[in-house]
Scaffold this active site. Sequence first.
Site, PDB file in Angstrom:
ATOM      1  N   HIS A  30       0.828  -1.117  -0.055  1.00  0.00           N
ATOM      2  CA  HIS A  30       0.045   0.045  -0.117  1.00  0.00           C
ATOM      3  C   HIS A  30       0.952   1.159  -0.186  1.00  0.00           C
ATOM      4  O   HIS A  30       2.043   1.178   0.557  1.00  0.00           O
ATOM      5  CB  HIS A  30      -0.893  -0.125   1.331  1.00  0.00           C
ATOM      6  CG  HIS A  30      -2.088   0.943   1.352  1.00  0.00           C
ATOM      7  ND1 HIS A  30      -1.652   2.378   1.650  1.00  0.00           N
ATOM      8  CD2 HIS A  30      -3.258   0.939   1.315  1.00  0.00           C
ATOM      9  CE1 HIS A  30      -2.769   3.084   1.550  1.00  0.00           C
ATOM     10  NE2 HIS A  30      -3.737   2.239   1.239  1.00  0.00           N
ATOM     11  N   ASP A  53       3.455  -4.014   7.946  1.00  0.00           N
ATOM     12  CA  ASP A  53       2.095  -3.361   7.797  1.00  0.00           C
ATOM     13  C   ASP A  53       1.185  -4.201   7.978  1.00  0.00           C
ATOM     14  O   ASP A  53       0.706  -5.237   7.136  1.00  0.00           O
ATOM     15  CB  ASP A  53       1.944  -2.915   6.413  1.00  0.00           C
ATOM     16  CG  ASP A  53       0.577  -2.129   5.990  1.00  0.00           C
ATOM     17  OD1 ASP A  53      -0.362  -2.310   6.749  1.00  0.00           O
ATOM     18  OD2 ASP A  53       0.382  -1.359   4.920  1.00  0.00           O
ATOM     19  N   GLN A  84      -4.235  -5.209   7.080  1.00  0.00           N
ATOM     20  CA  GLN A  84      -5.135  -6.174   6.818  1.00  0.00           C
ATOM     21  C   GLN A  84      -4.975  -7.326   7.389  1.00  0.00           C
ATOM     22  O   GLN A  84      -5.562  -8.285   7.065  1.00  0.00           O
ATOM     23  CB  GLN A  84      -5.003  -6.318   5.348  1.00  0.00           C
ATOM     24  CG  GLN A  84      -5.100  -5.141   4.398  1.00  0.00           C
ATOM     25  CD  GLN A  84      -6.898  -4.510   4.348  1.00  0.00           C
ATOM     26  OE1 GLN A  84      -7.583  -5.073   4.756  1.00  0.00           O
ATOM     27  NE2 GLN A  84      -6.818  -3.486   3.954  1.00  0.00           N
ATOM     28  N   LYS A 101     -10.528  -0.669  10.294  1.00  0.00           N
ATOM     29  CA  LYS A 101     -10.641  -1.875   9.447  1.00  0.00           C
ATOM     30  C   LYS A 101     -11.120  -3.117  10.331  1.00  0.00           C
ATOM     31  O   LYS A 101     -11.174  -4.304   9.778  1.00  0.00           O
ATOM     32  CB  LYS A 101      -9.198  -2.178   8.590  1.00  0.00           C
ATOM     33  CG  LYS A 101      -8.816  -1.067   7.838  1.00  0.00           C
ATOM     34  CD  LYS A 101      -7.644  -1.349   6.987  1.00  0.00           C
ATOM     35  CE  LYS A 101      -7.176  -0.135   6.173  1.00  0.00           C
ATOM     36  NZ  LYS A 101      -8.160   0.232   5.018  1.00  0.00           N
ATOM     37  N   CYS A 139      -4.643   2.142  -3.756  1.00  0.00           N
ATOM     38  CA  CYS A 139      -3.556   2.725  -3.228  1.00  0.00           C
ATOM     39  C   CYS A 139      -2.263   1.733  -3.284  1.00  0.00           C
ATOM     40  O   CYS A 139      -1.087   1.680  -2.572  1.00  0.00           O
ATOM     41  CB  CYS A 139      -3.435   3.075  -1.724  1.00  0.00           C
ATOM     42  SG  CYS A 139      -5.095   4.264  -1.430  1.00  0.00           S
TER      43      CYS A 139
HETATM   44  N1  PLP Z   1      -1.838  -0.603   4.554  1.00  0.00           N
HETATM   45  C1  PLP Z   1      -2.522  -1.329   4.013  1.00  0.00           C
HETATM   46  C2  PLP Z   1      -2.253  -2.738   3.702  1.00  0.00           C
HETATM   47  C3  PLP Z   1      -3.897  -0.903   3.892  1.00  0.00           C
HETATM   48  O1  PLP Z   1      -4.921  -1.706   3.366  1.00  0.00           O
HETATM   49  C4  PLP Z   1      -4.373   0.494   4.338  1.00  0.00           C
HETATM   50  C5  PLP Z   1      -5.623   0.980   4.250  1.00  0.00           C
HETATM   51  O2  PLP Z   1      -6.230   0.632   3.235  1.00  0.00           O
HETATM   52  C6  PLP Z   1      -3.166   1.175   4.907  1.00  0.00           C
HETATM   53  C7  PLP Z   1      -2.045   0.752   4.975  1.00  0.00           C
HETATM   54  C8  PLP Z   1      -3.740   2.558   5.466  1.00  0.00           C
HETATM   55  O3  PLP Z   1      -4.448   2.652   6.357  1.00  0.00           O
HETATM   56  P1  PLP Z   1      -4.984   3.842   7.240  1.00  0.00           P
HETATM   57  O4  PLP Z   1      -5.624   4.582   5.956  1.00  0.00           O
HETATM   58  O5  PLP Z   1      -6.002   3.292   8.255  1.00  0.00           O
HETATM   59  O6  PLP Z   1      -3.850   4.554   7.825  1.00  0.00           O
END
Ligand code: PLP
Length: 420
Positions: A131, A209, A212, A235, A374
Amino acid sequence: MRASRSEVRTFNGARDVNRRADFPLLANDPGLHYLDSAATSQKPASVLDAIRDFYETSNANPHRGAYALSVRATECYQQARQRIARFLGVRDVDCLIFTRGTTEALNLVANSWGRAHVSHGDEIVVTALEHHANFVPWQQLAIEKQARLRVCELSSDGRLDLDCLRGLLNSRTRVVAFNHVSNALGTINPVAEIVELIRENSDAISVCDGAQSAPHLPVSFDTLGVDFYAFSGHKMLGPMGIGGLIGKRATLEAMPPYQTGGDMIEFVGDERTTWNVLPHKFEAGTPNAADAVGLSAAVEYLEALGMDRVLSHERSLMSRAQTRLEEIEGLRIYGPPALGRSGVVSFTMNDVHPHDLATILDGQGVCIRAGHHCAQPLMRRLDVPATARASFYVYNDEADIDALVTGIMKAREIFGYVPT
Ligand code: PLP
């Protein structure tokens, strides 16, 4: 026209459990098929109640007042930290830093640890599956420090190529940033194996990260072995605006603060300031106590279900979705087989742009995501500008998959699809 749904929902085969009824937004709209939980999840009533209850009974600025109400607010905030830490397998509770979410947590590591430890000629490894939140902060750090950003490539079915990773690691590697689960393809990455590879071939820190994974898999930070793990509350059935960073005590203690201001200081002189202990050093300003309490209620809800059951529920929905979607001519699924995936399925359909598909599905009451998720570096490698993505969670069931398939067939009809 929206399909009506039966009263009895299923959760992992338990026909008497009506999960959907726990979620006011879904319960109030029986024809809605929400398949975008990878973007954000719906919230059970218990989470909404917990936030309201905090504001009605315990609202004051934590850590600031000597009066009982402020002490109560502080206790609520700390109890939330304890509960969330336990859920994520963190024994050293003060090593869970509350942030706004995964993005802020990853920026914290890149800006604090990264600026202090990465210099000219060093290397940072990210993956093509990231992401933007776990790609751009490292790219920008590399530019600032004149370090080299290296990208671990993927196998043809959307898994990390671990041979490629091995080949990228060396004594100059300072950071390896990767996700536990891909938001775009649902790929579940083998964290233990990746950590082992990093340790054998470099002195780099591992930054995972978990946006998910925390919502969908049993996670224990203490056994994962990574140096940092980031997650987002919204999430995982919690509110927006709260999440966290987990790190190891020695590493966090040695890091400079990310932001400065109230609460994170020990002593402020005219010329110098000393820092508060963990976790406060990284939580400048008034904390988001109400949403921490809301996230704690979300964790309580997930604990009651059991994360093993959450995973197997999603797996069974995923394998049904995969079977049904594969039957649709012209539809292409991206990513590994259903068993190597969490509840995310990304696909394209001949000649129908994912945005058009999502719009037609919306007319049928089916919410899916369309776009680059993203993850533009990944889309370039898949050679598509965008995909359509359906993602499942605890409140989904077979009726949602049926509605998805019916909606896709409708889109084919509208676009006059002729088999090639
Ligand atoms: N990393 C992953 C794998 C994500 O799916 C997301 C959000 O879609 C993020 C980072 C960013 O999360 P946030 O927007 O809650 O900071």
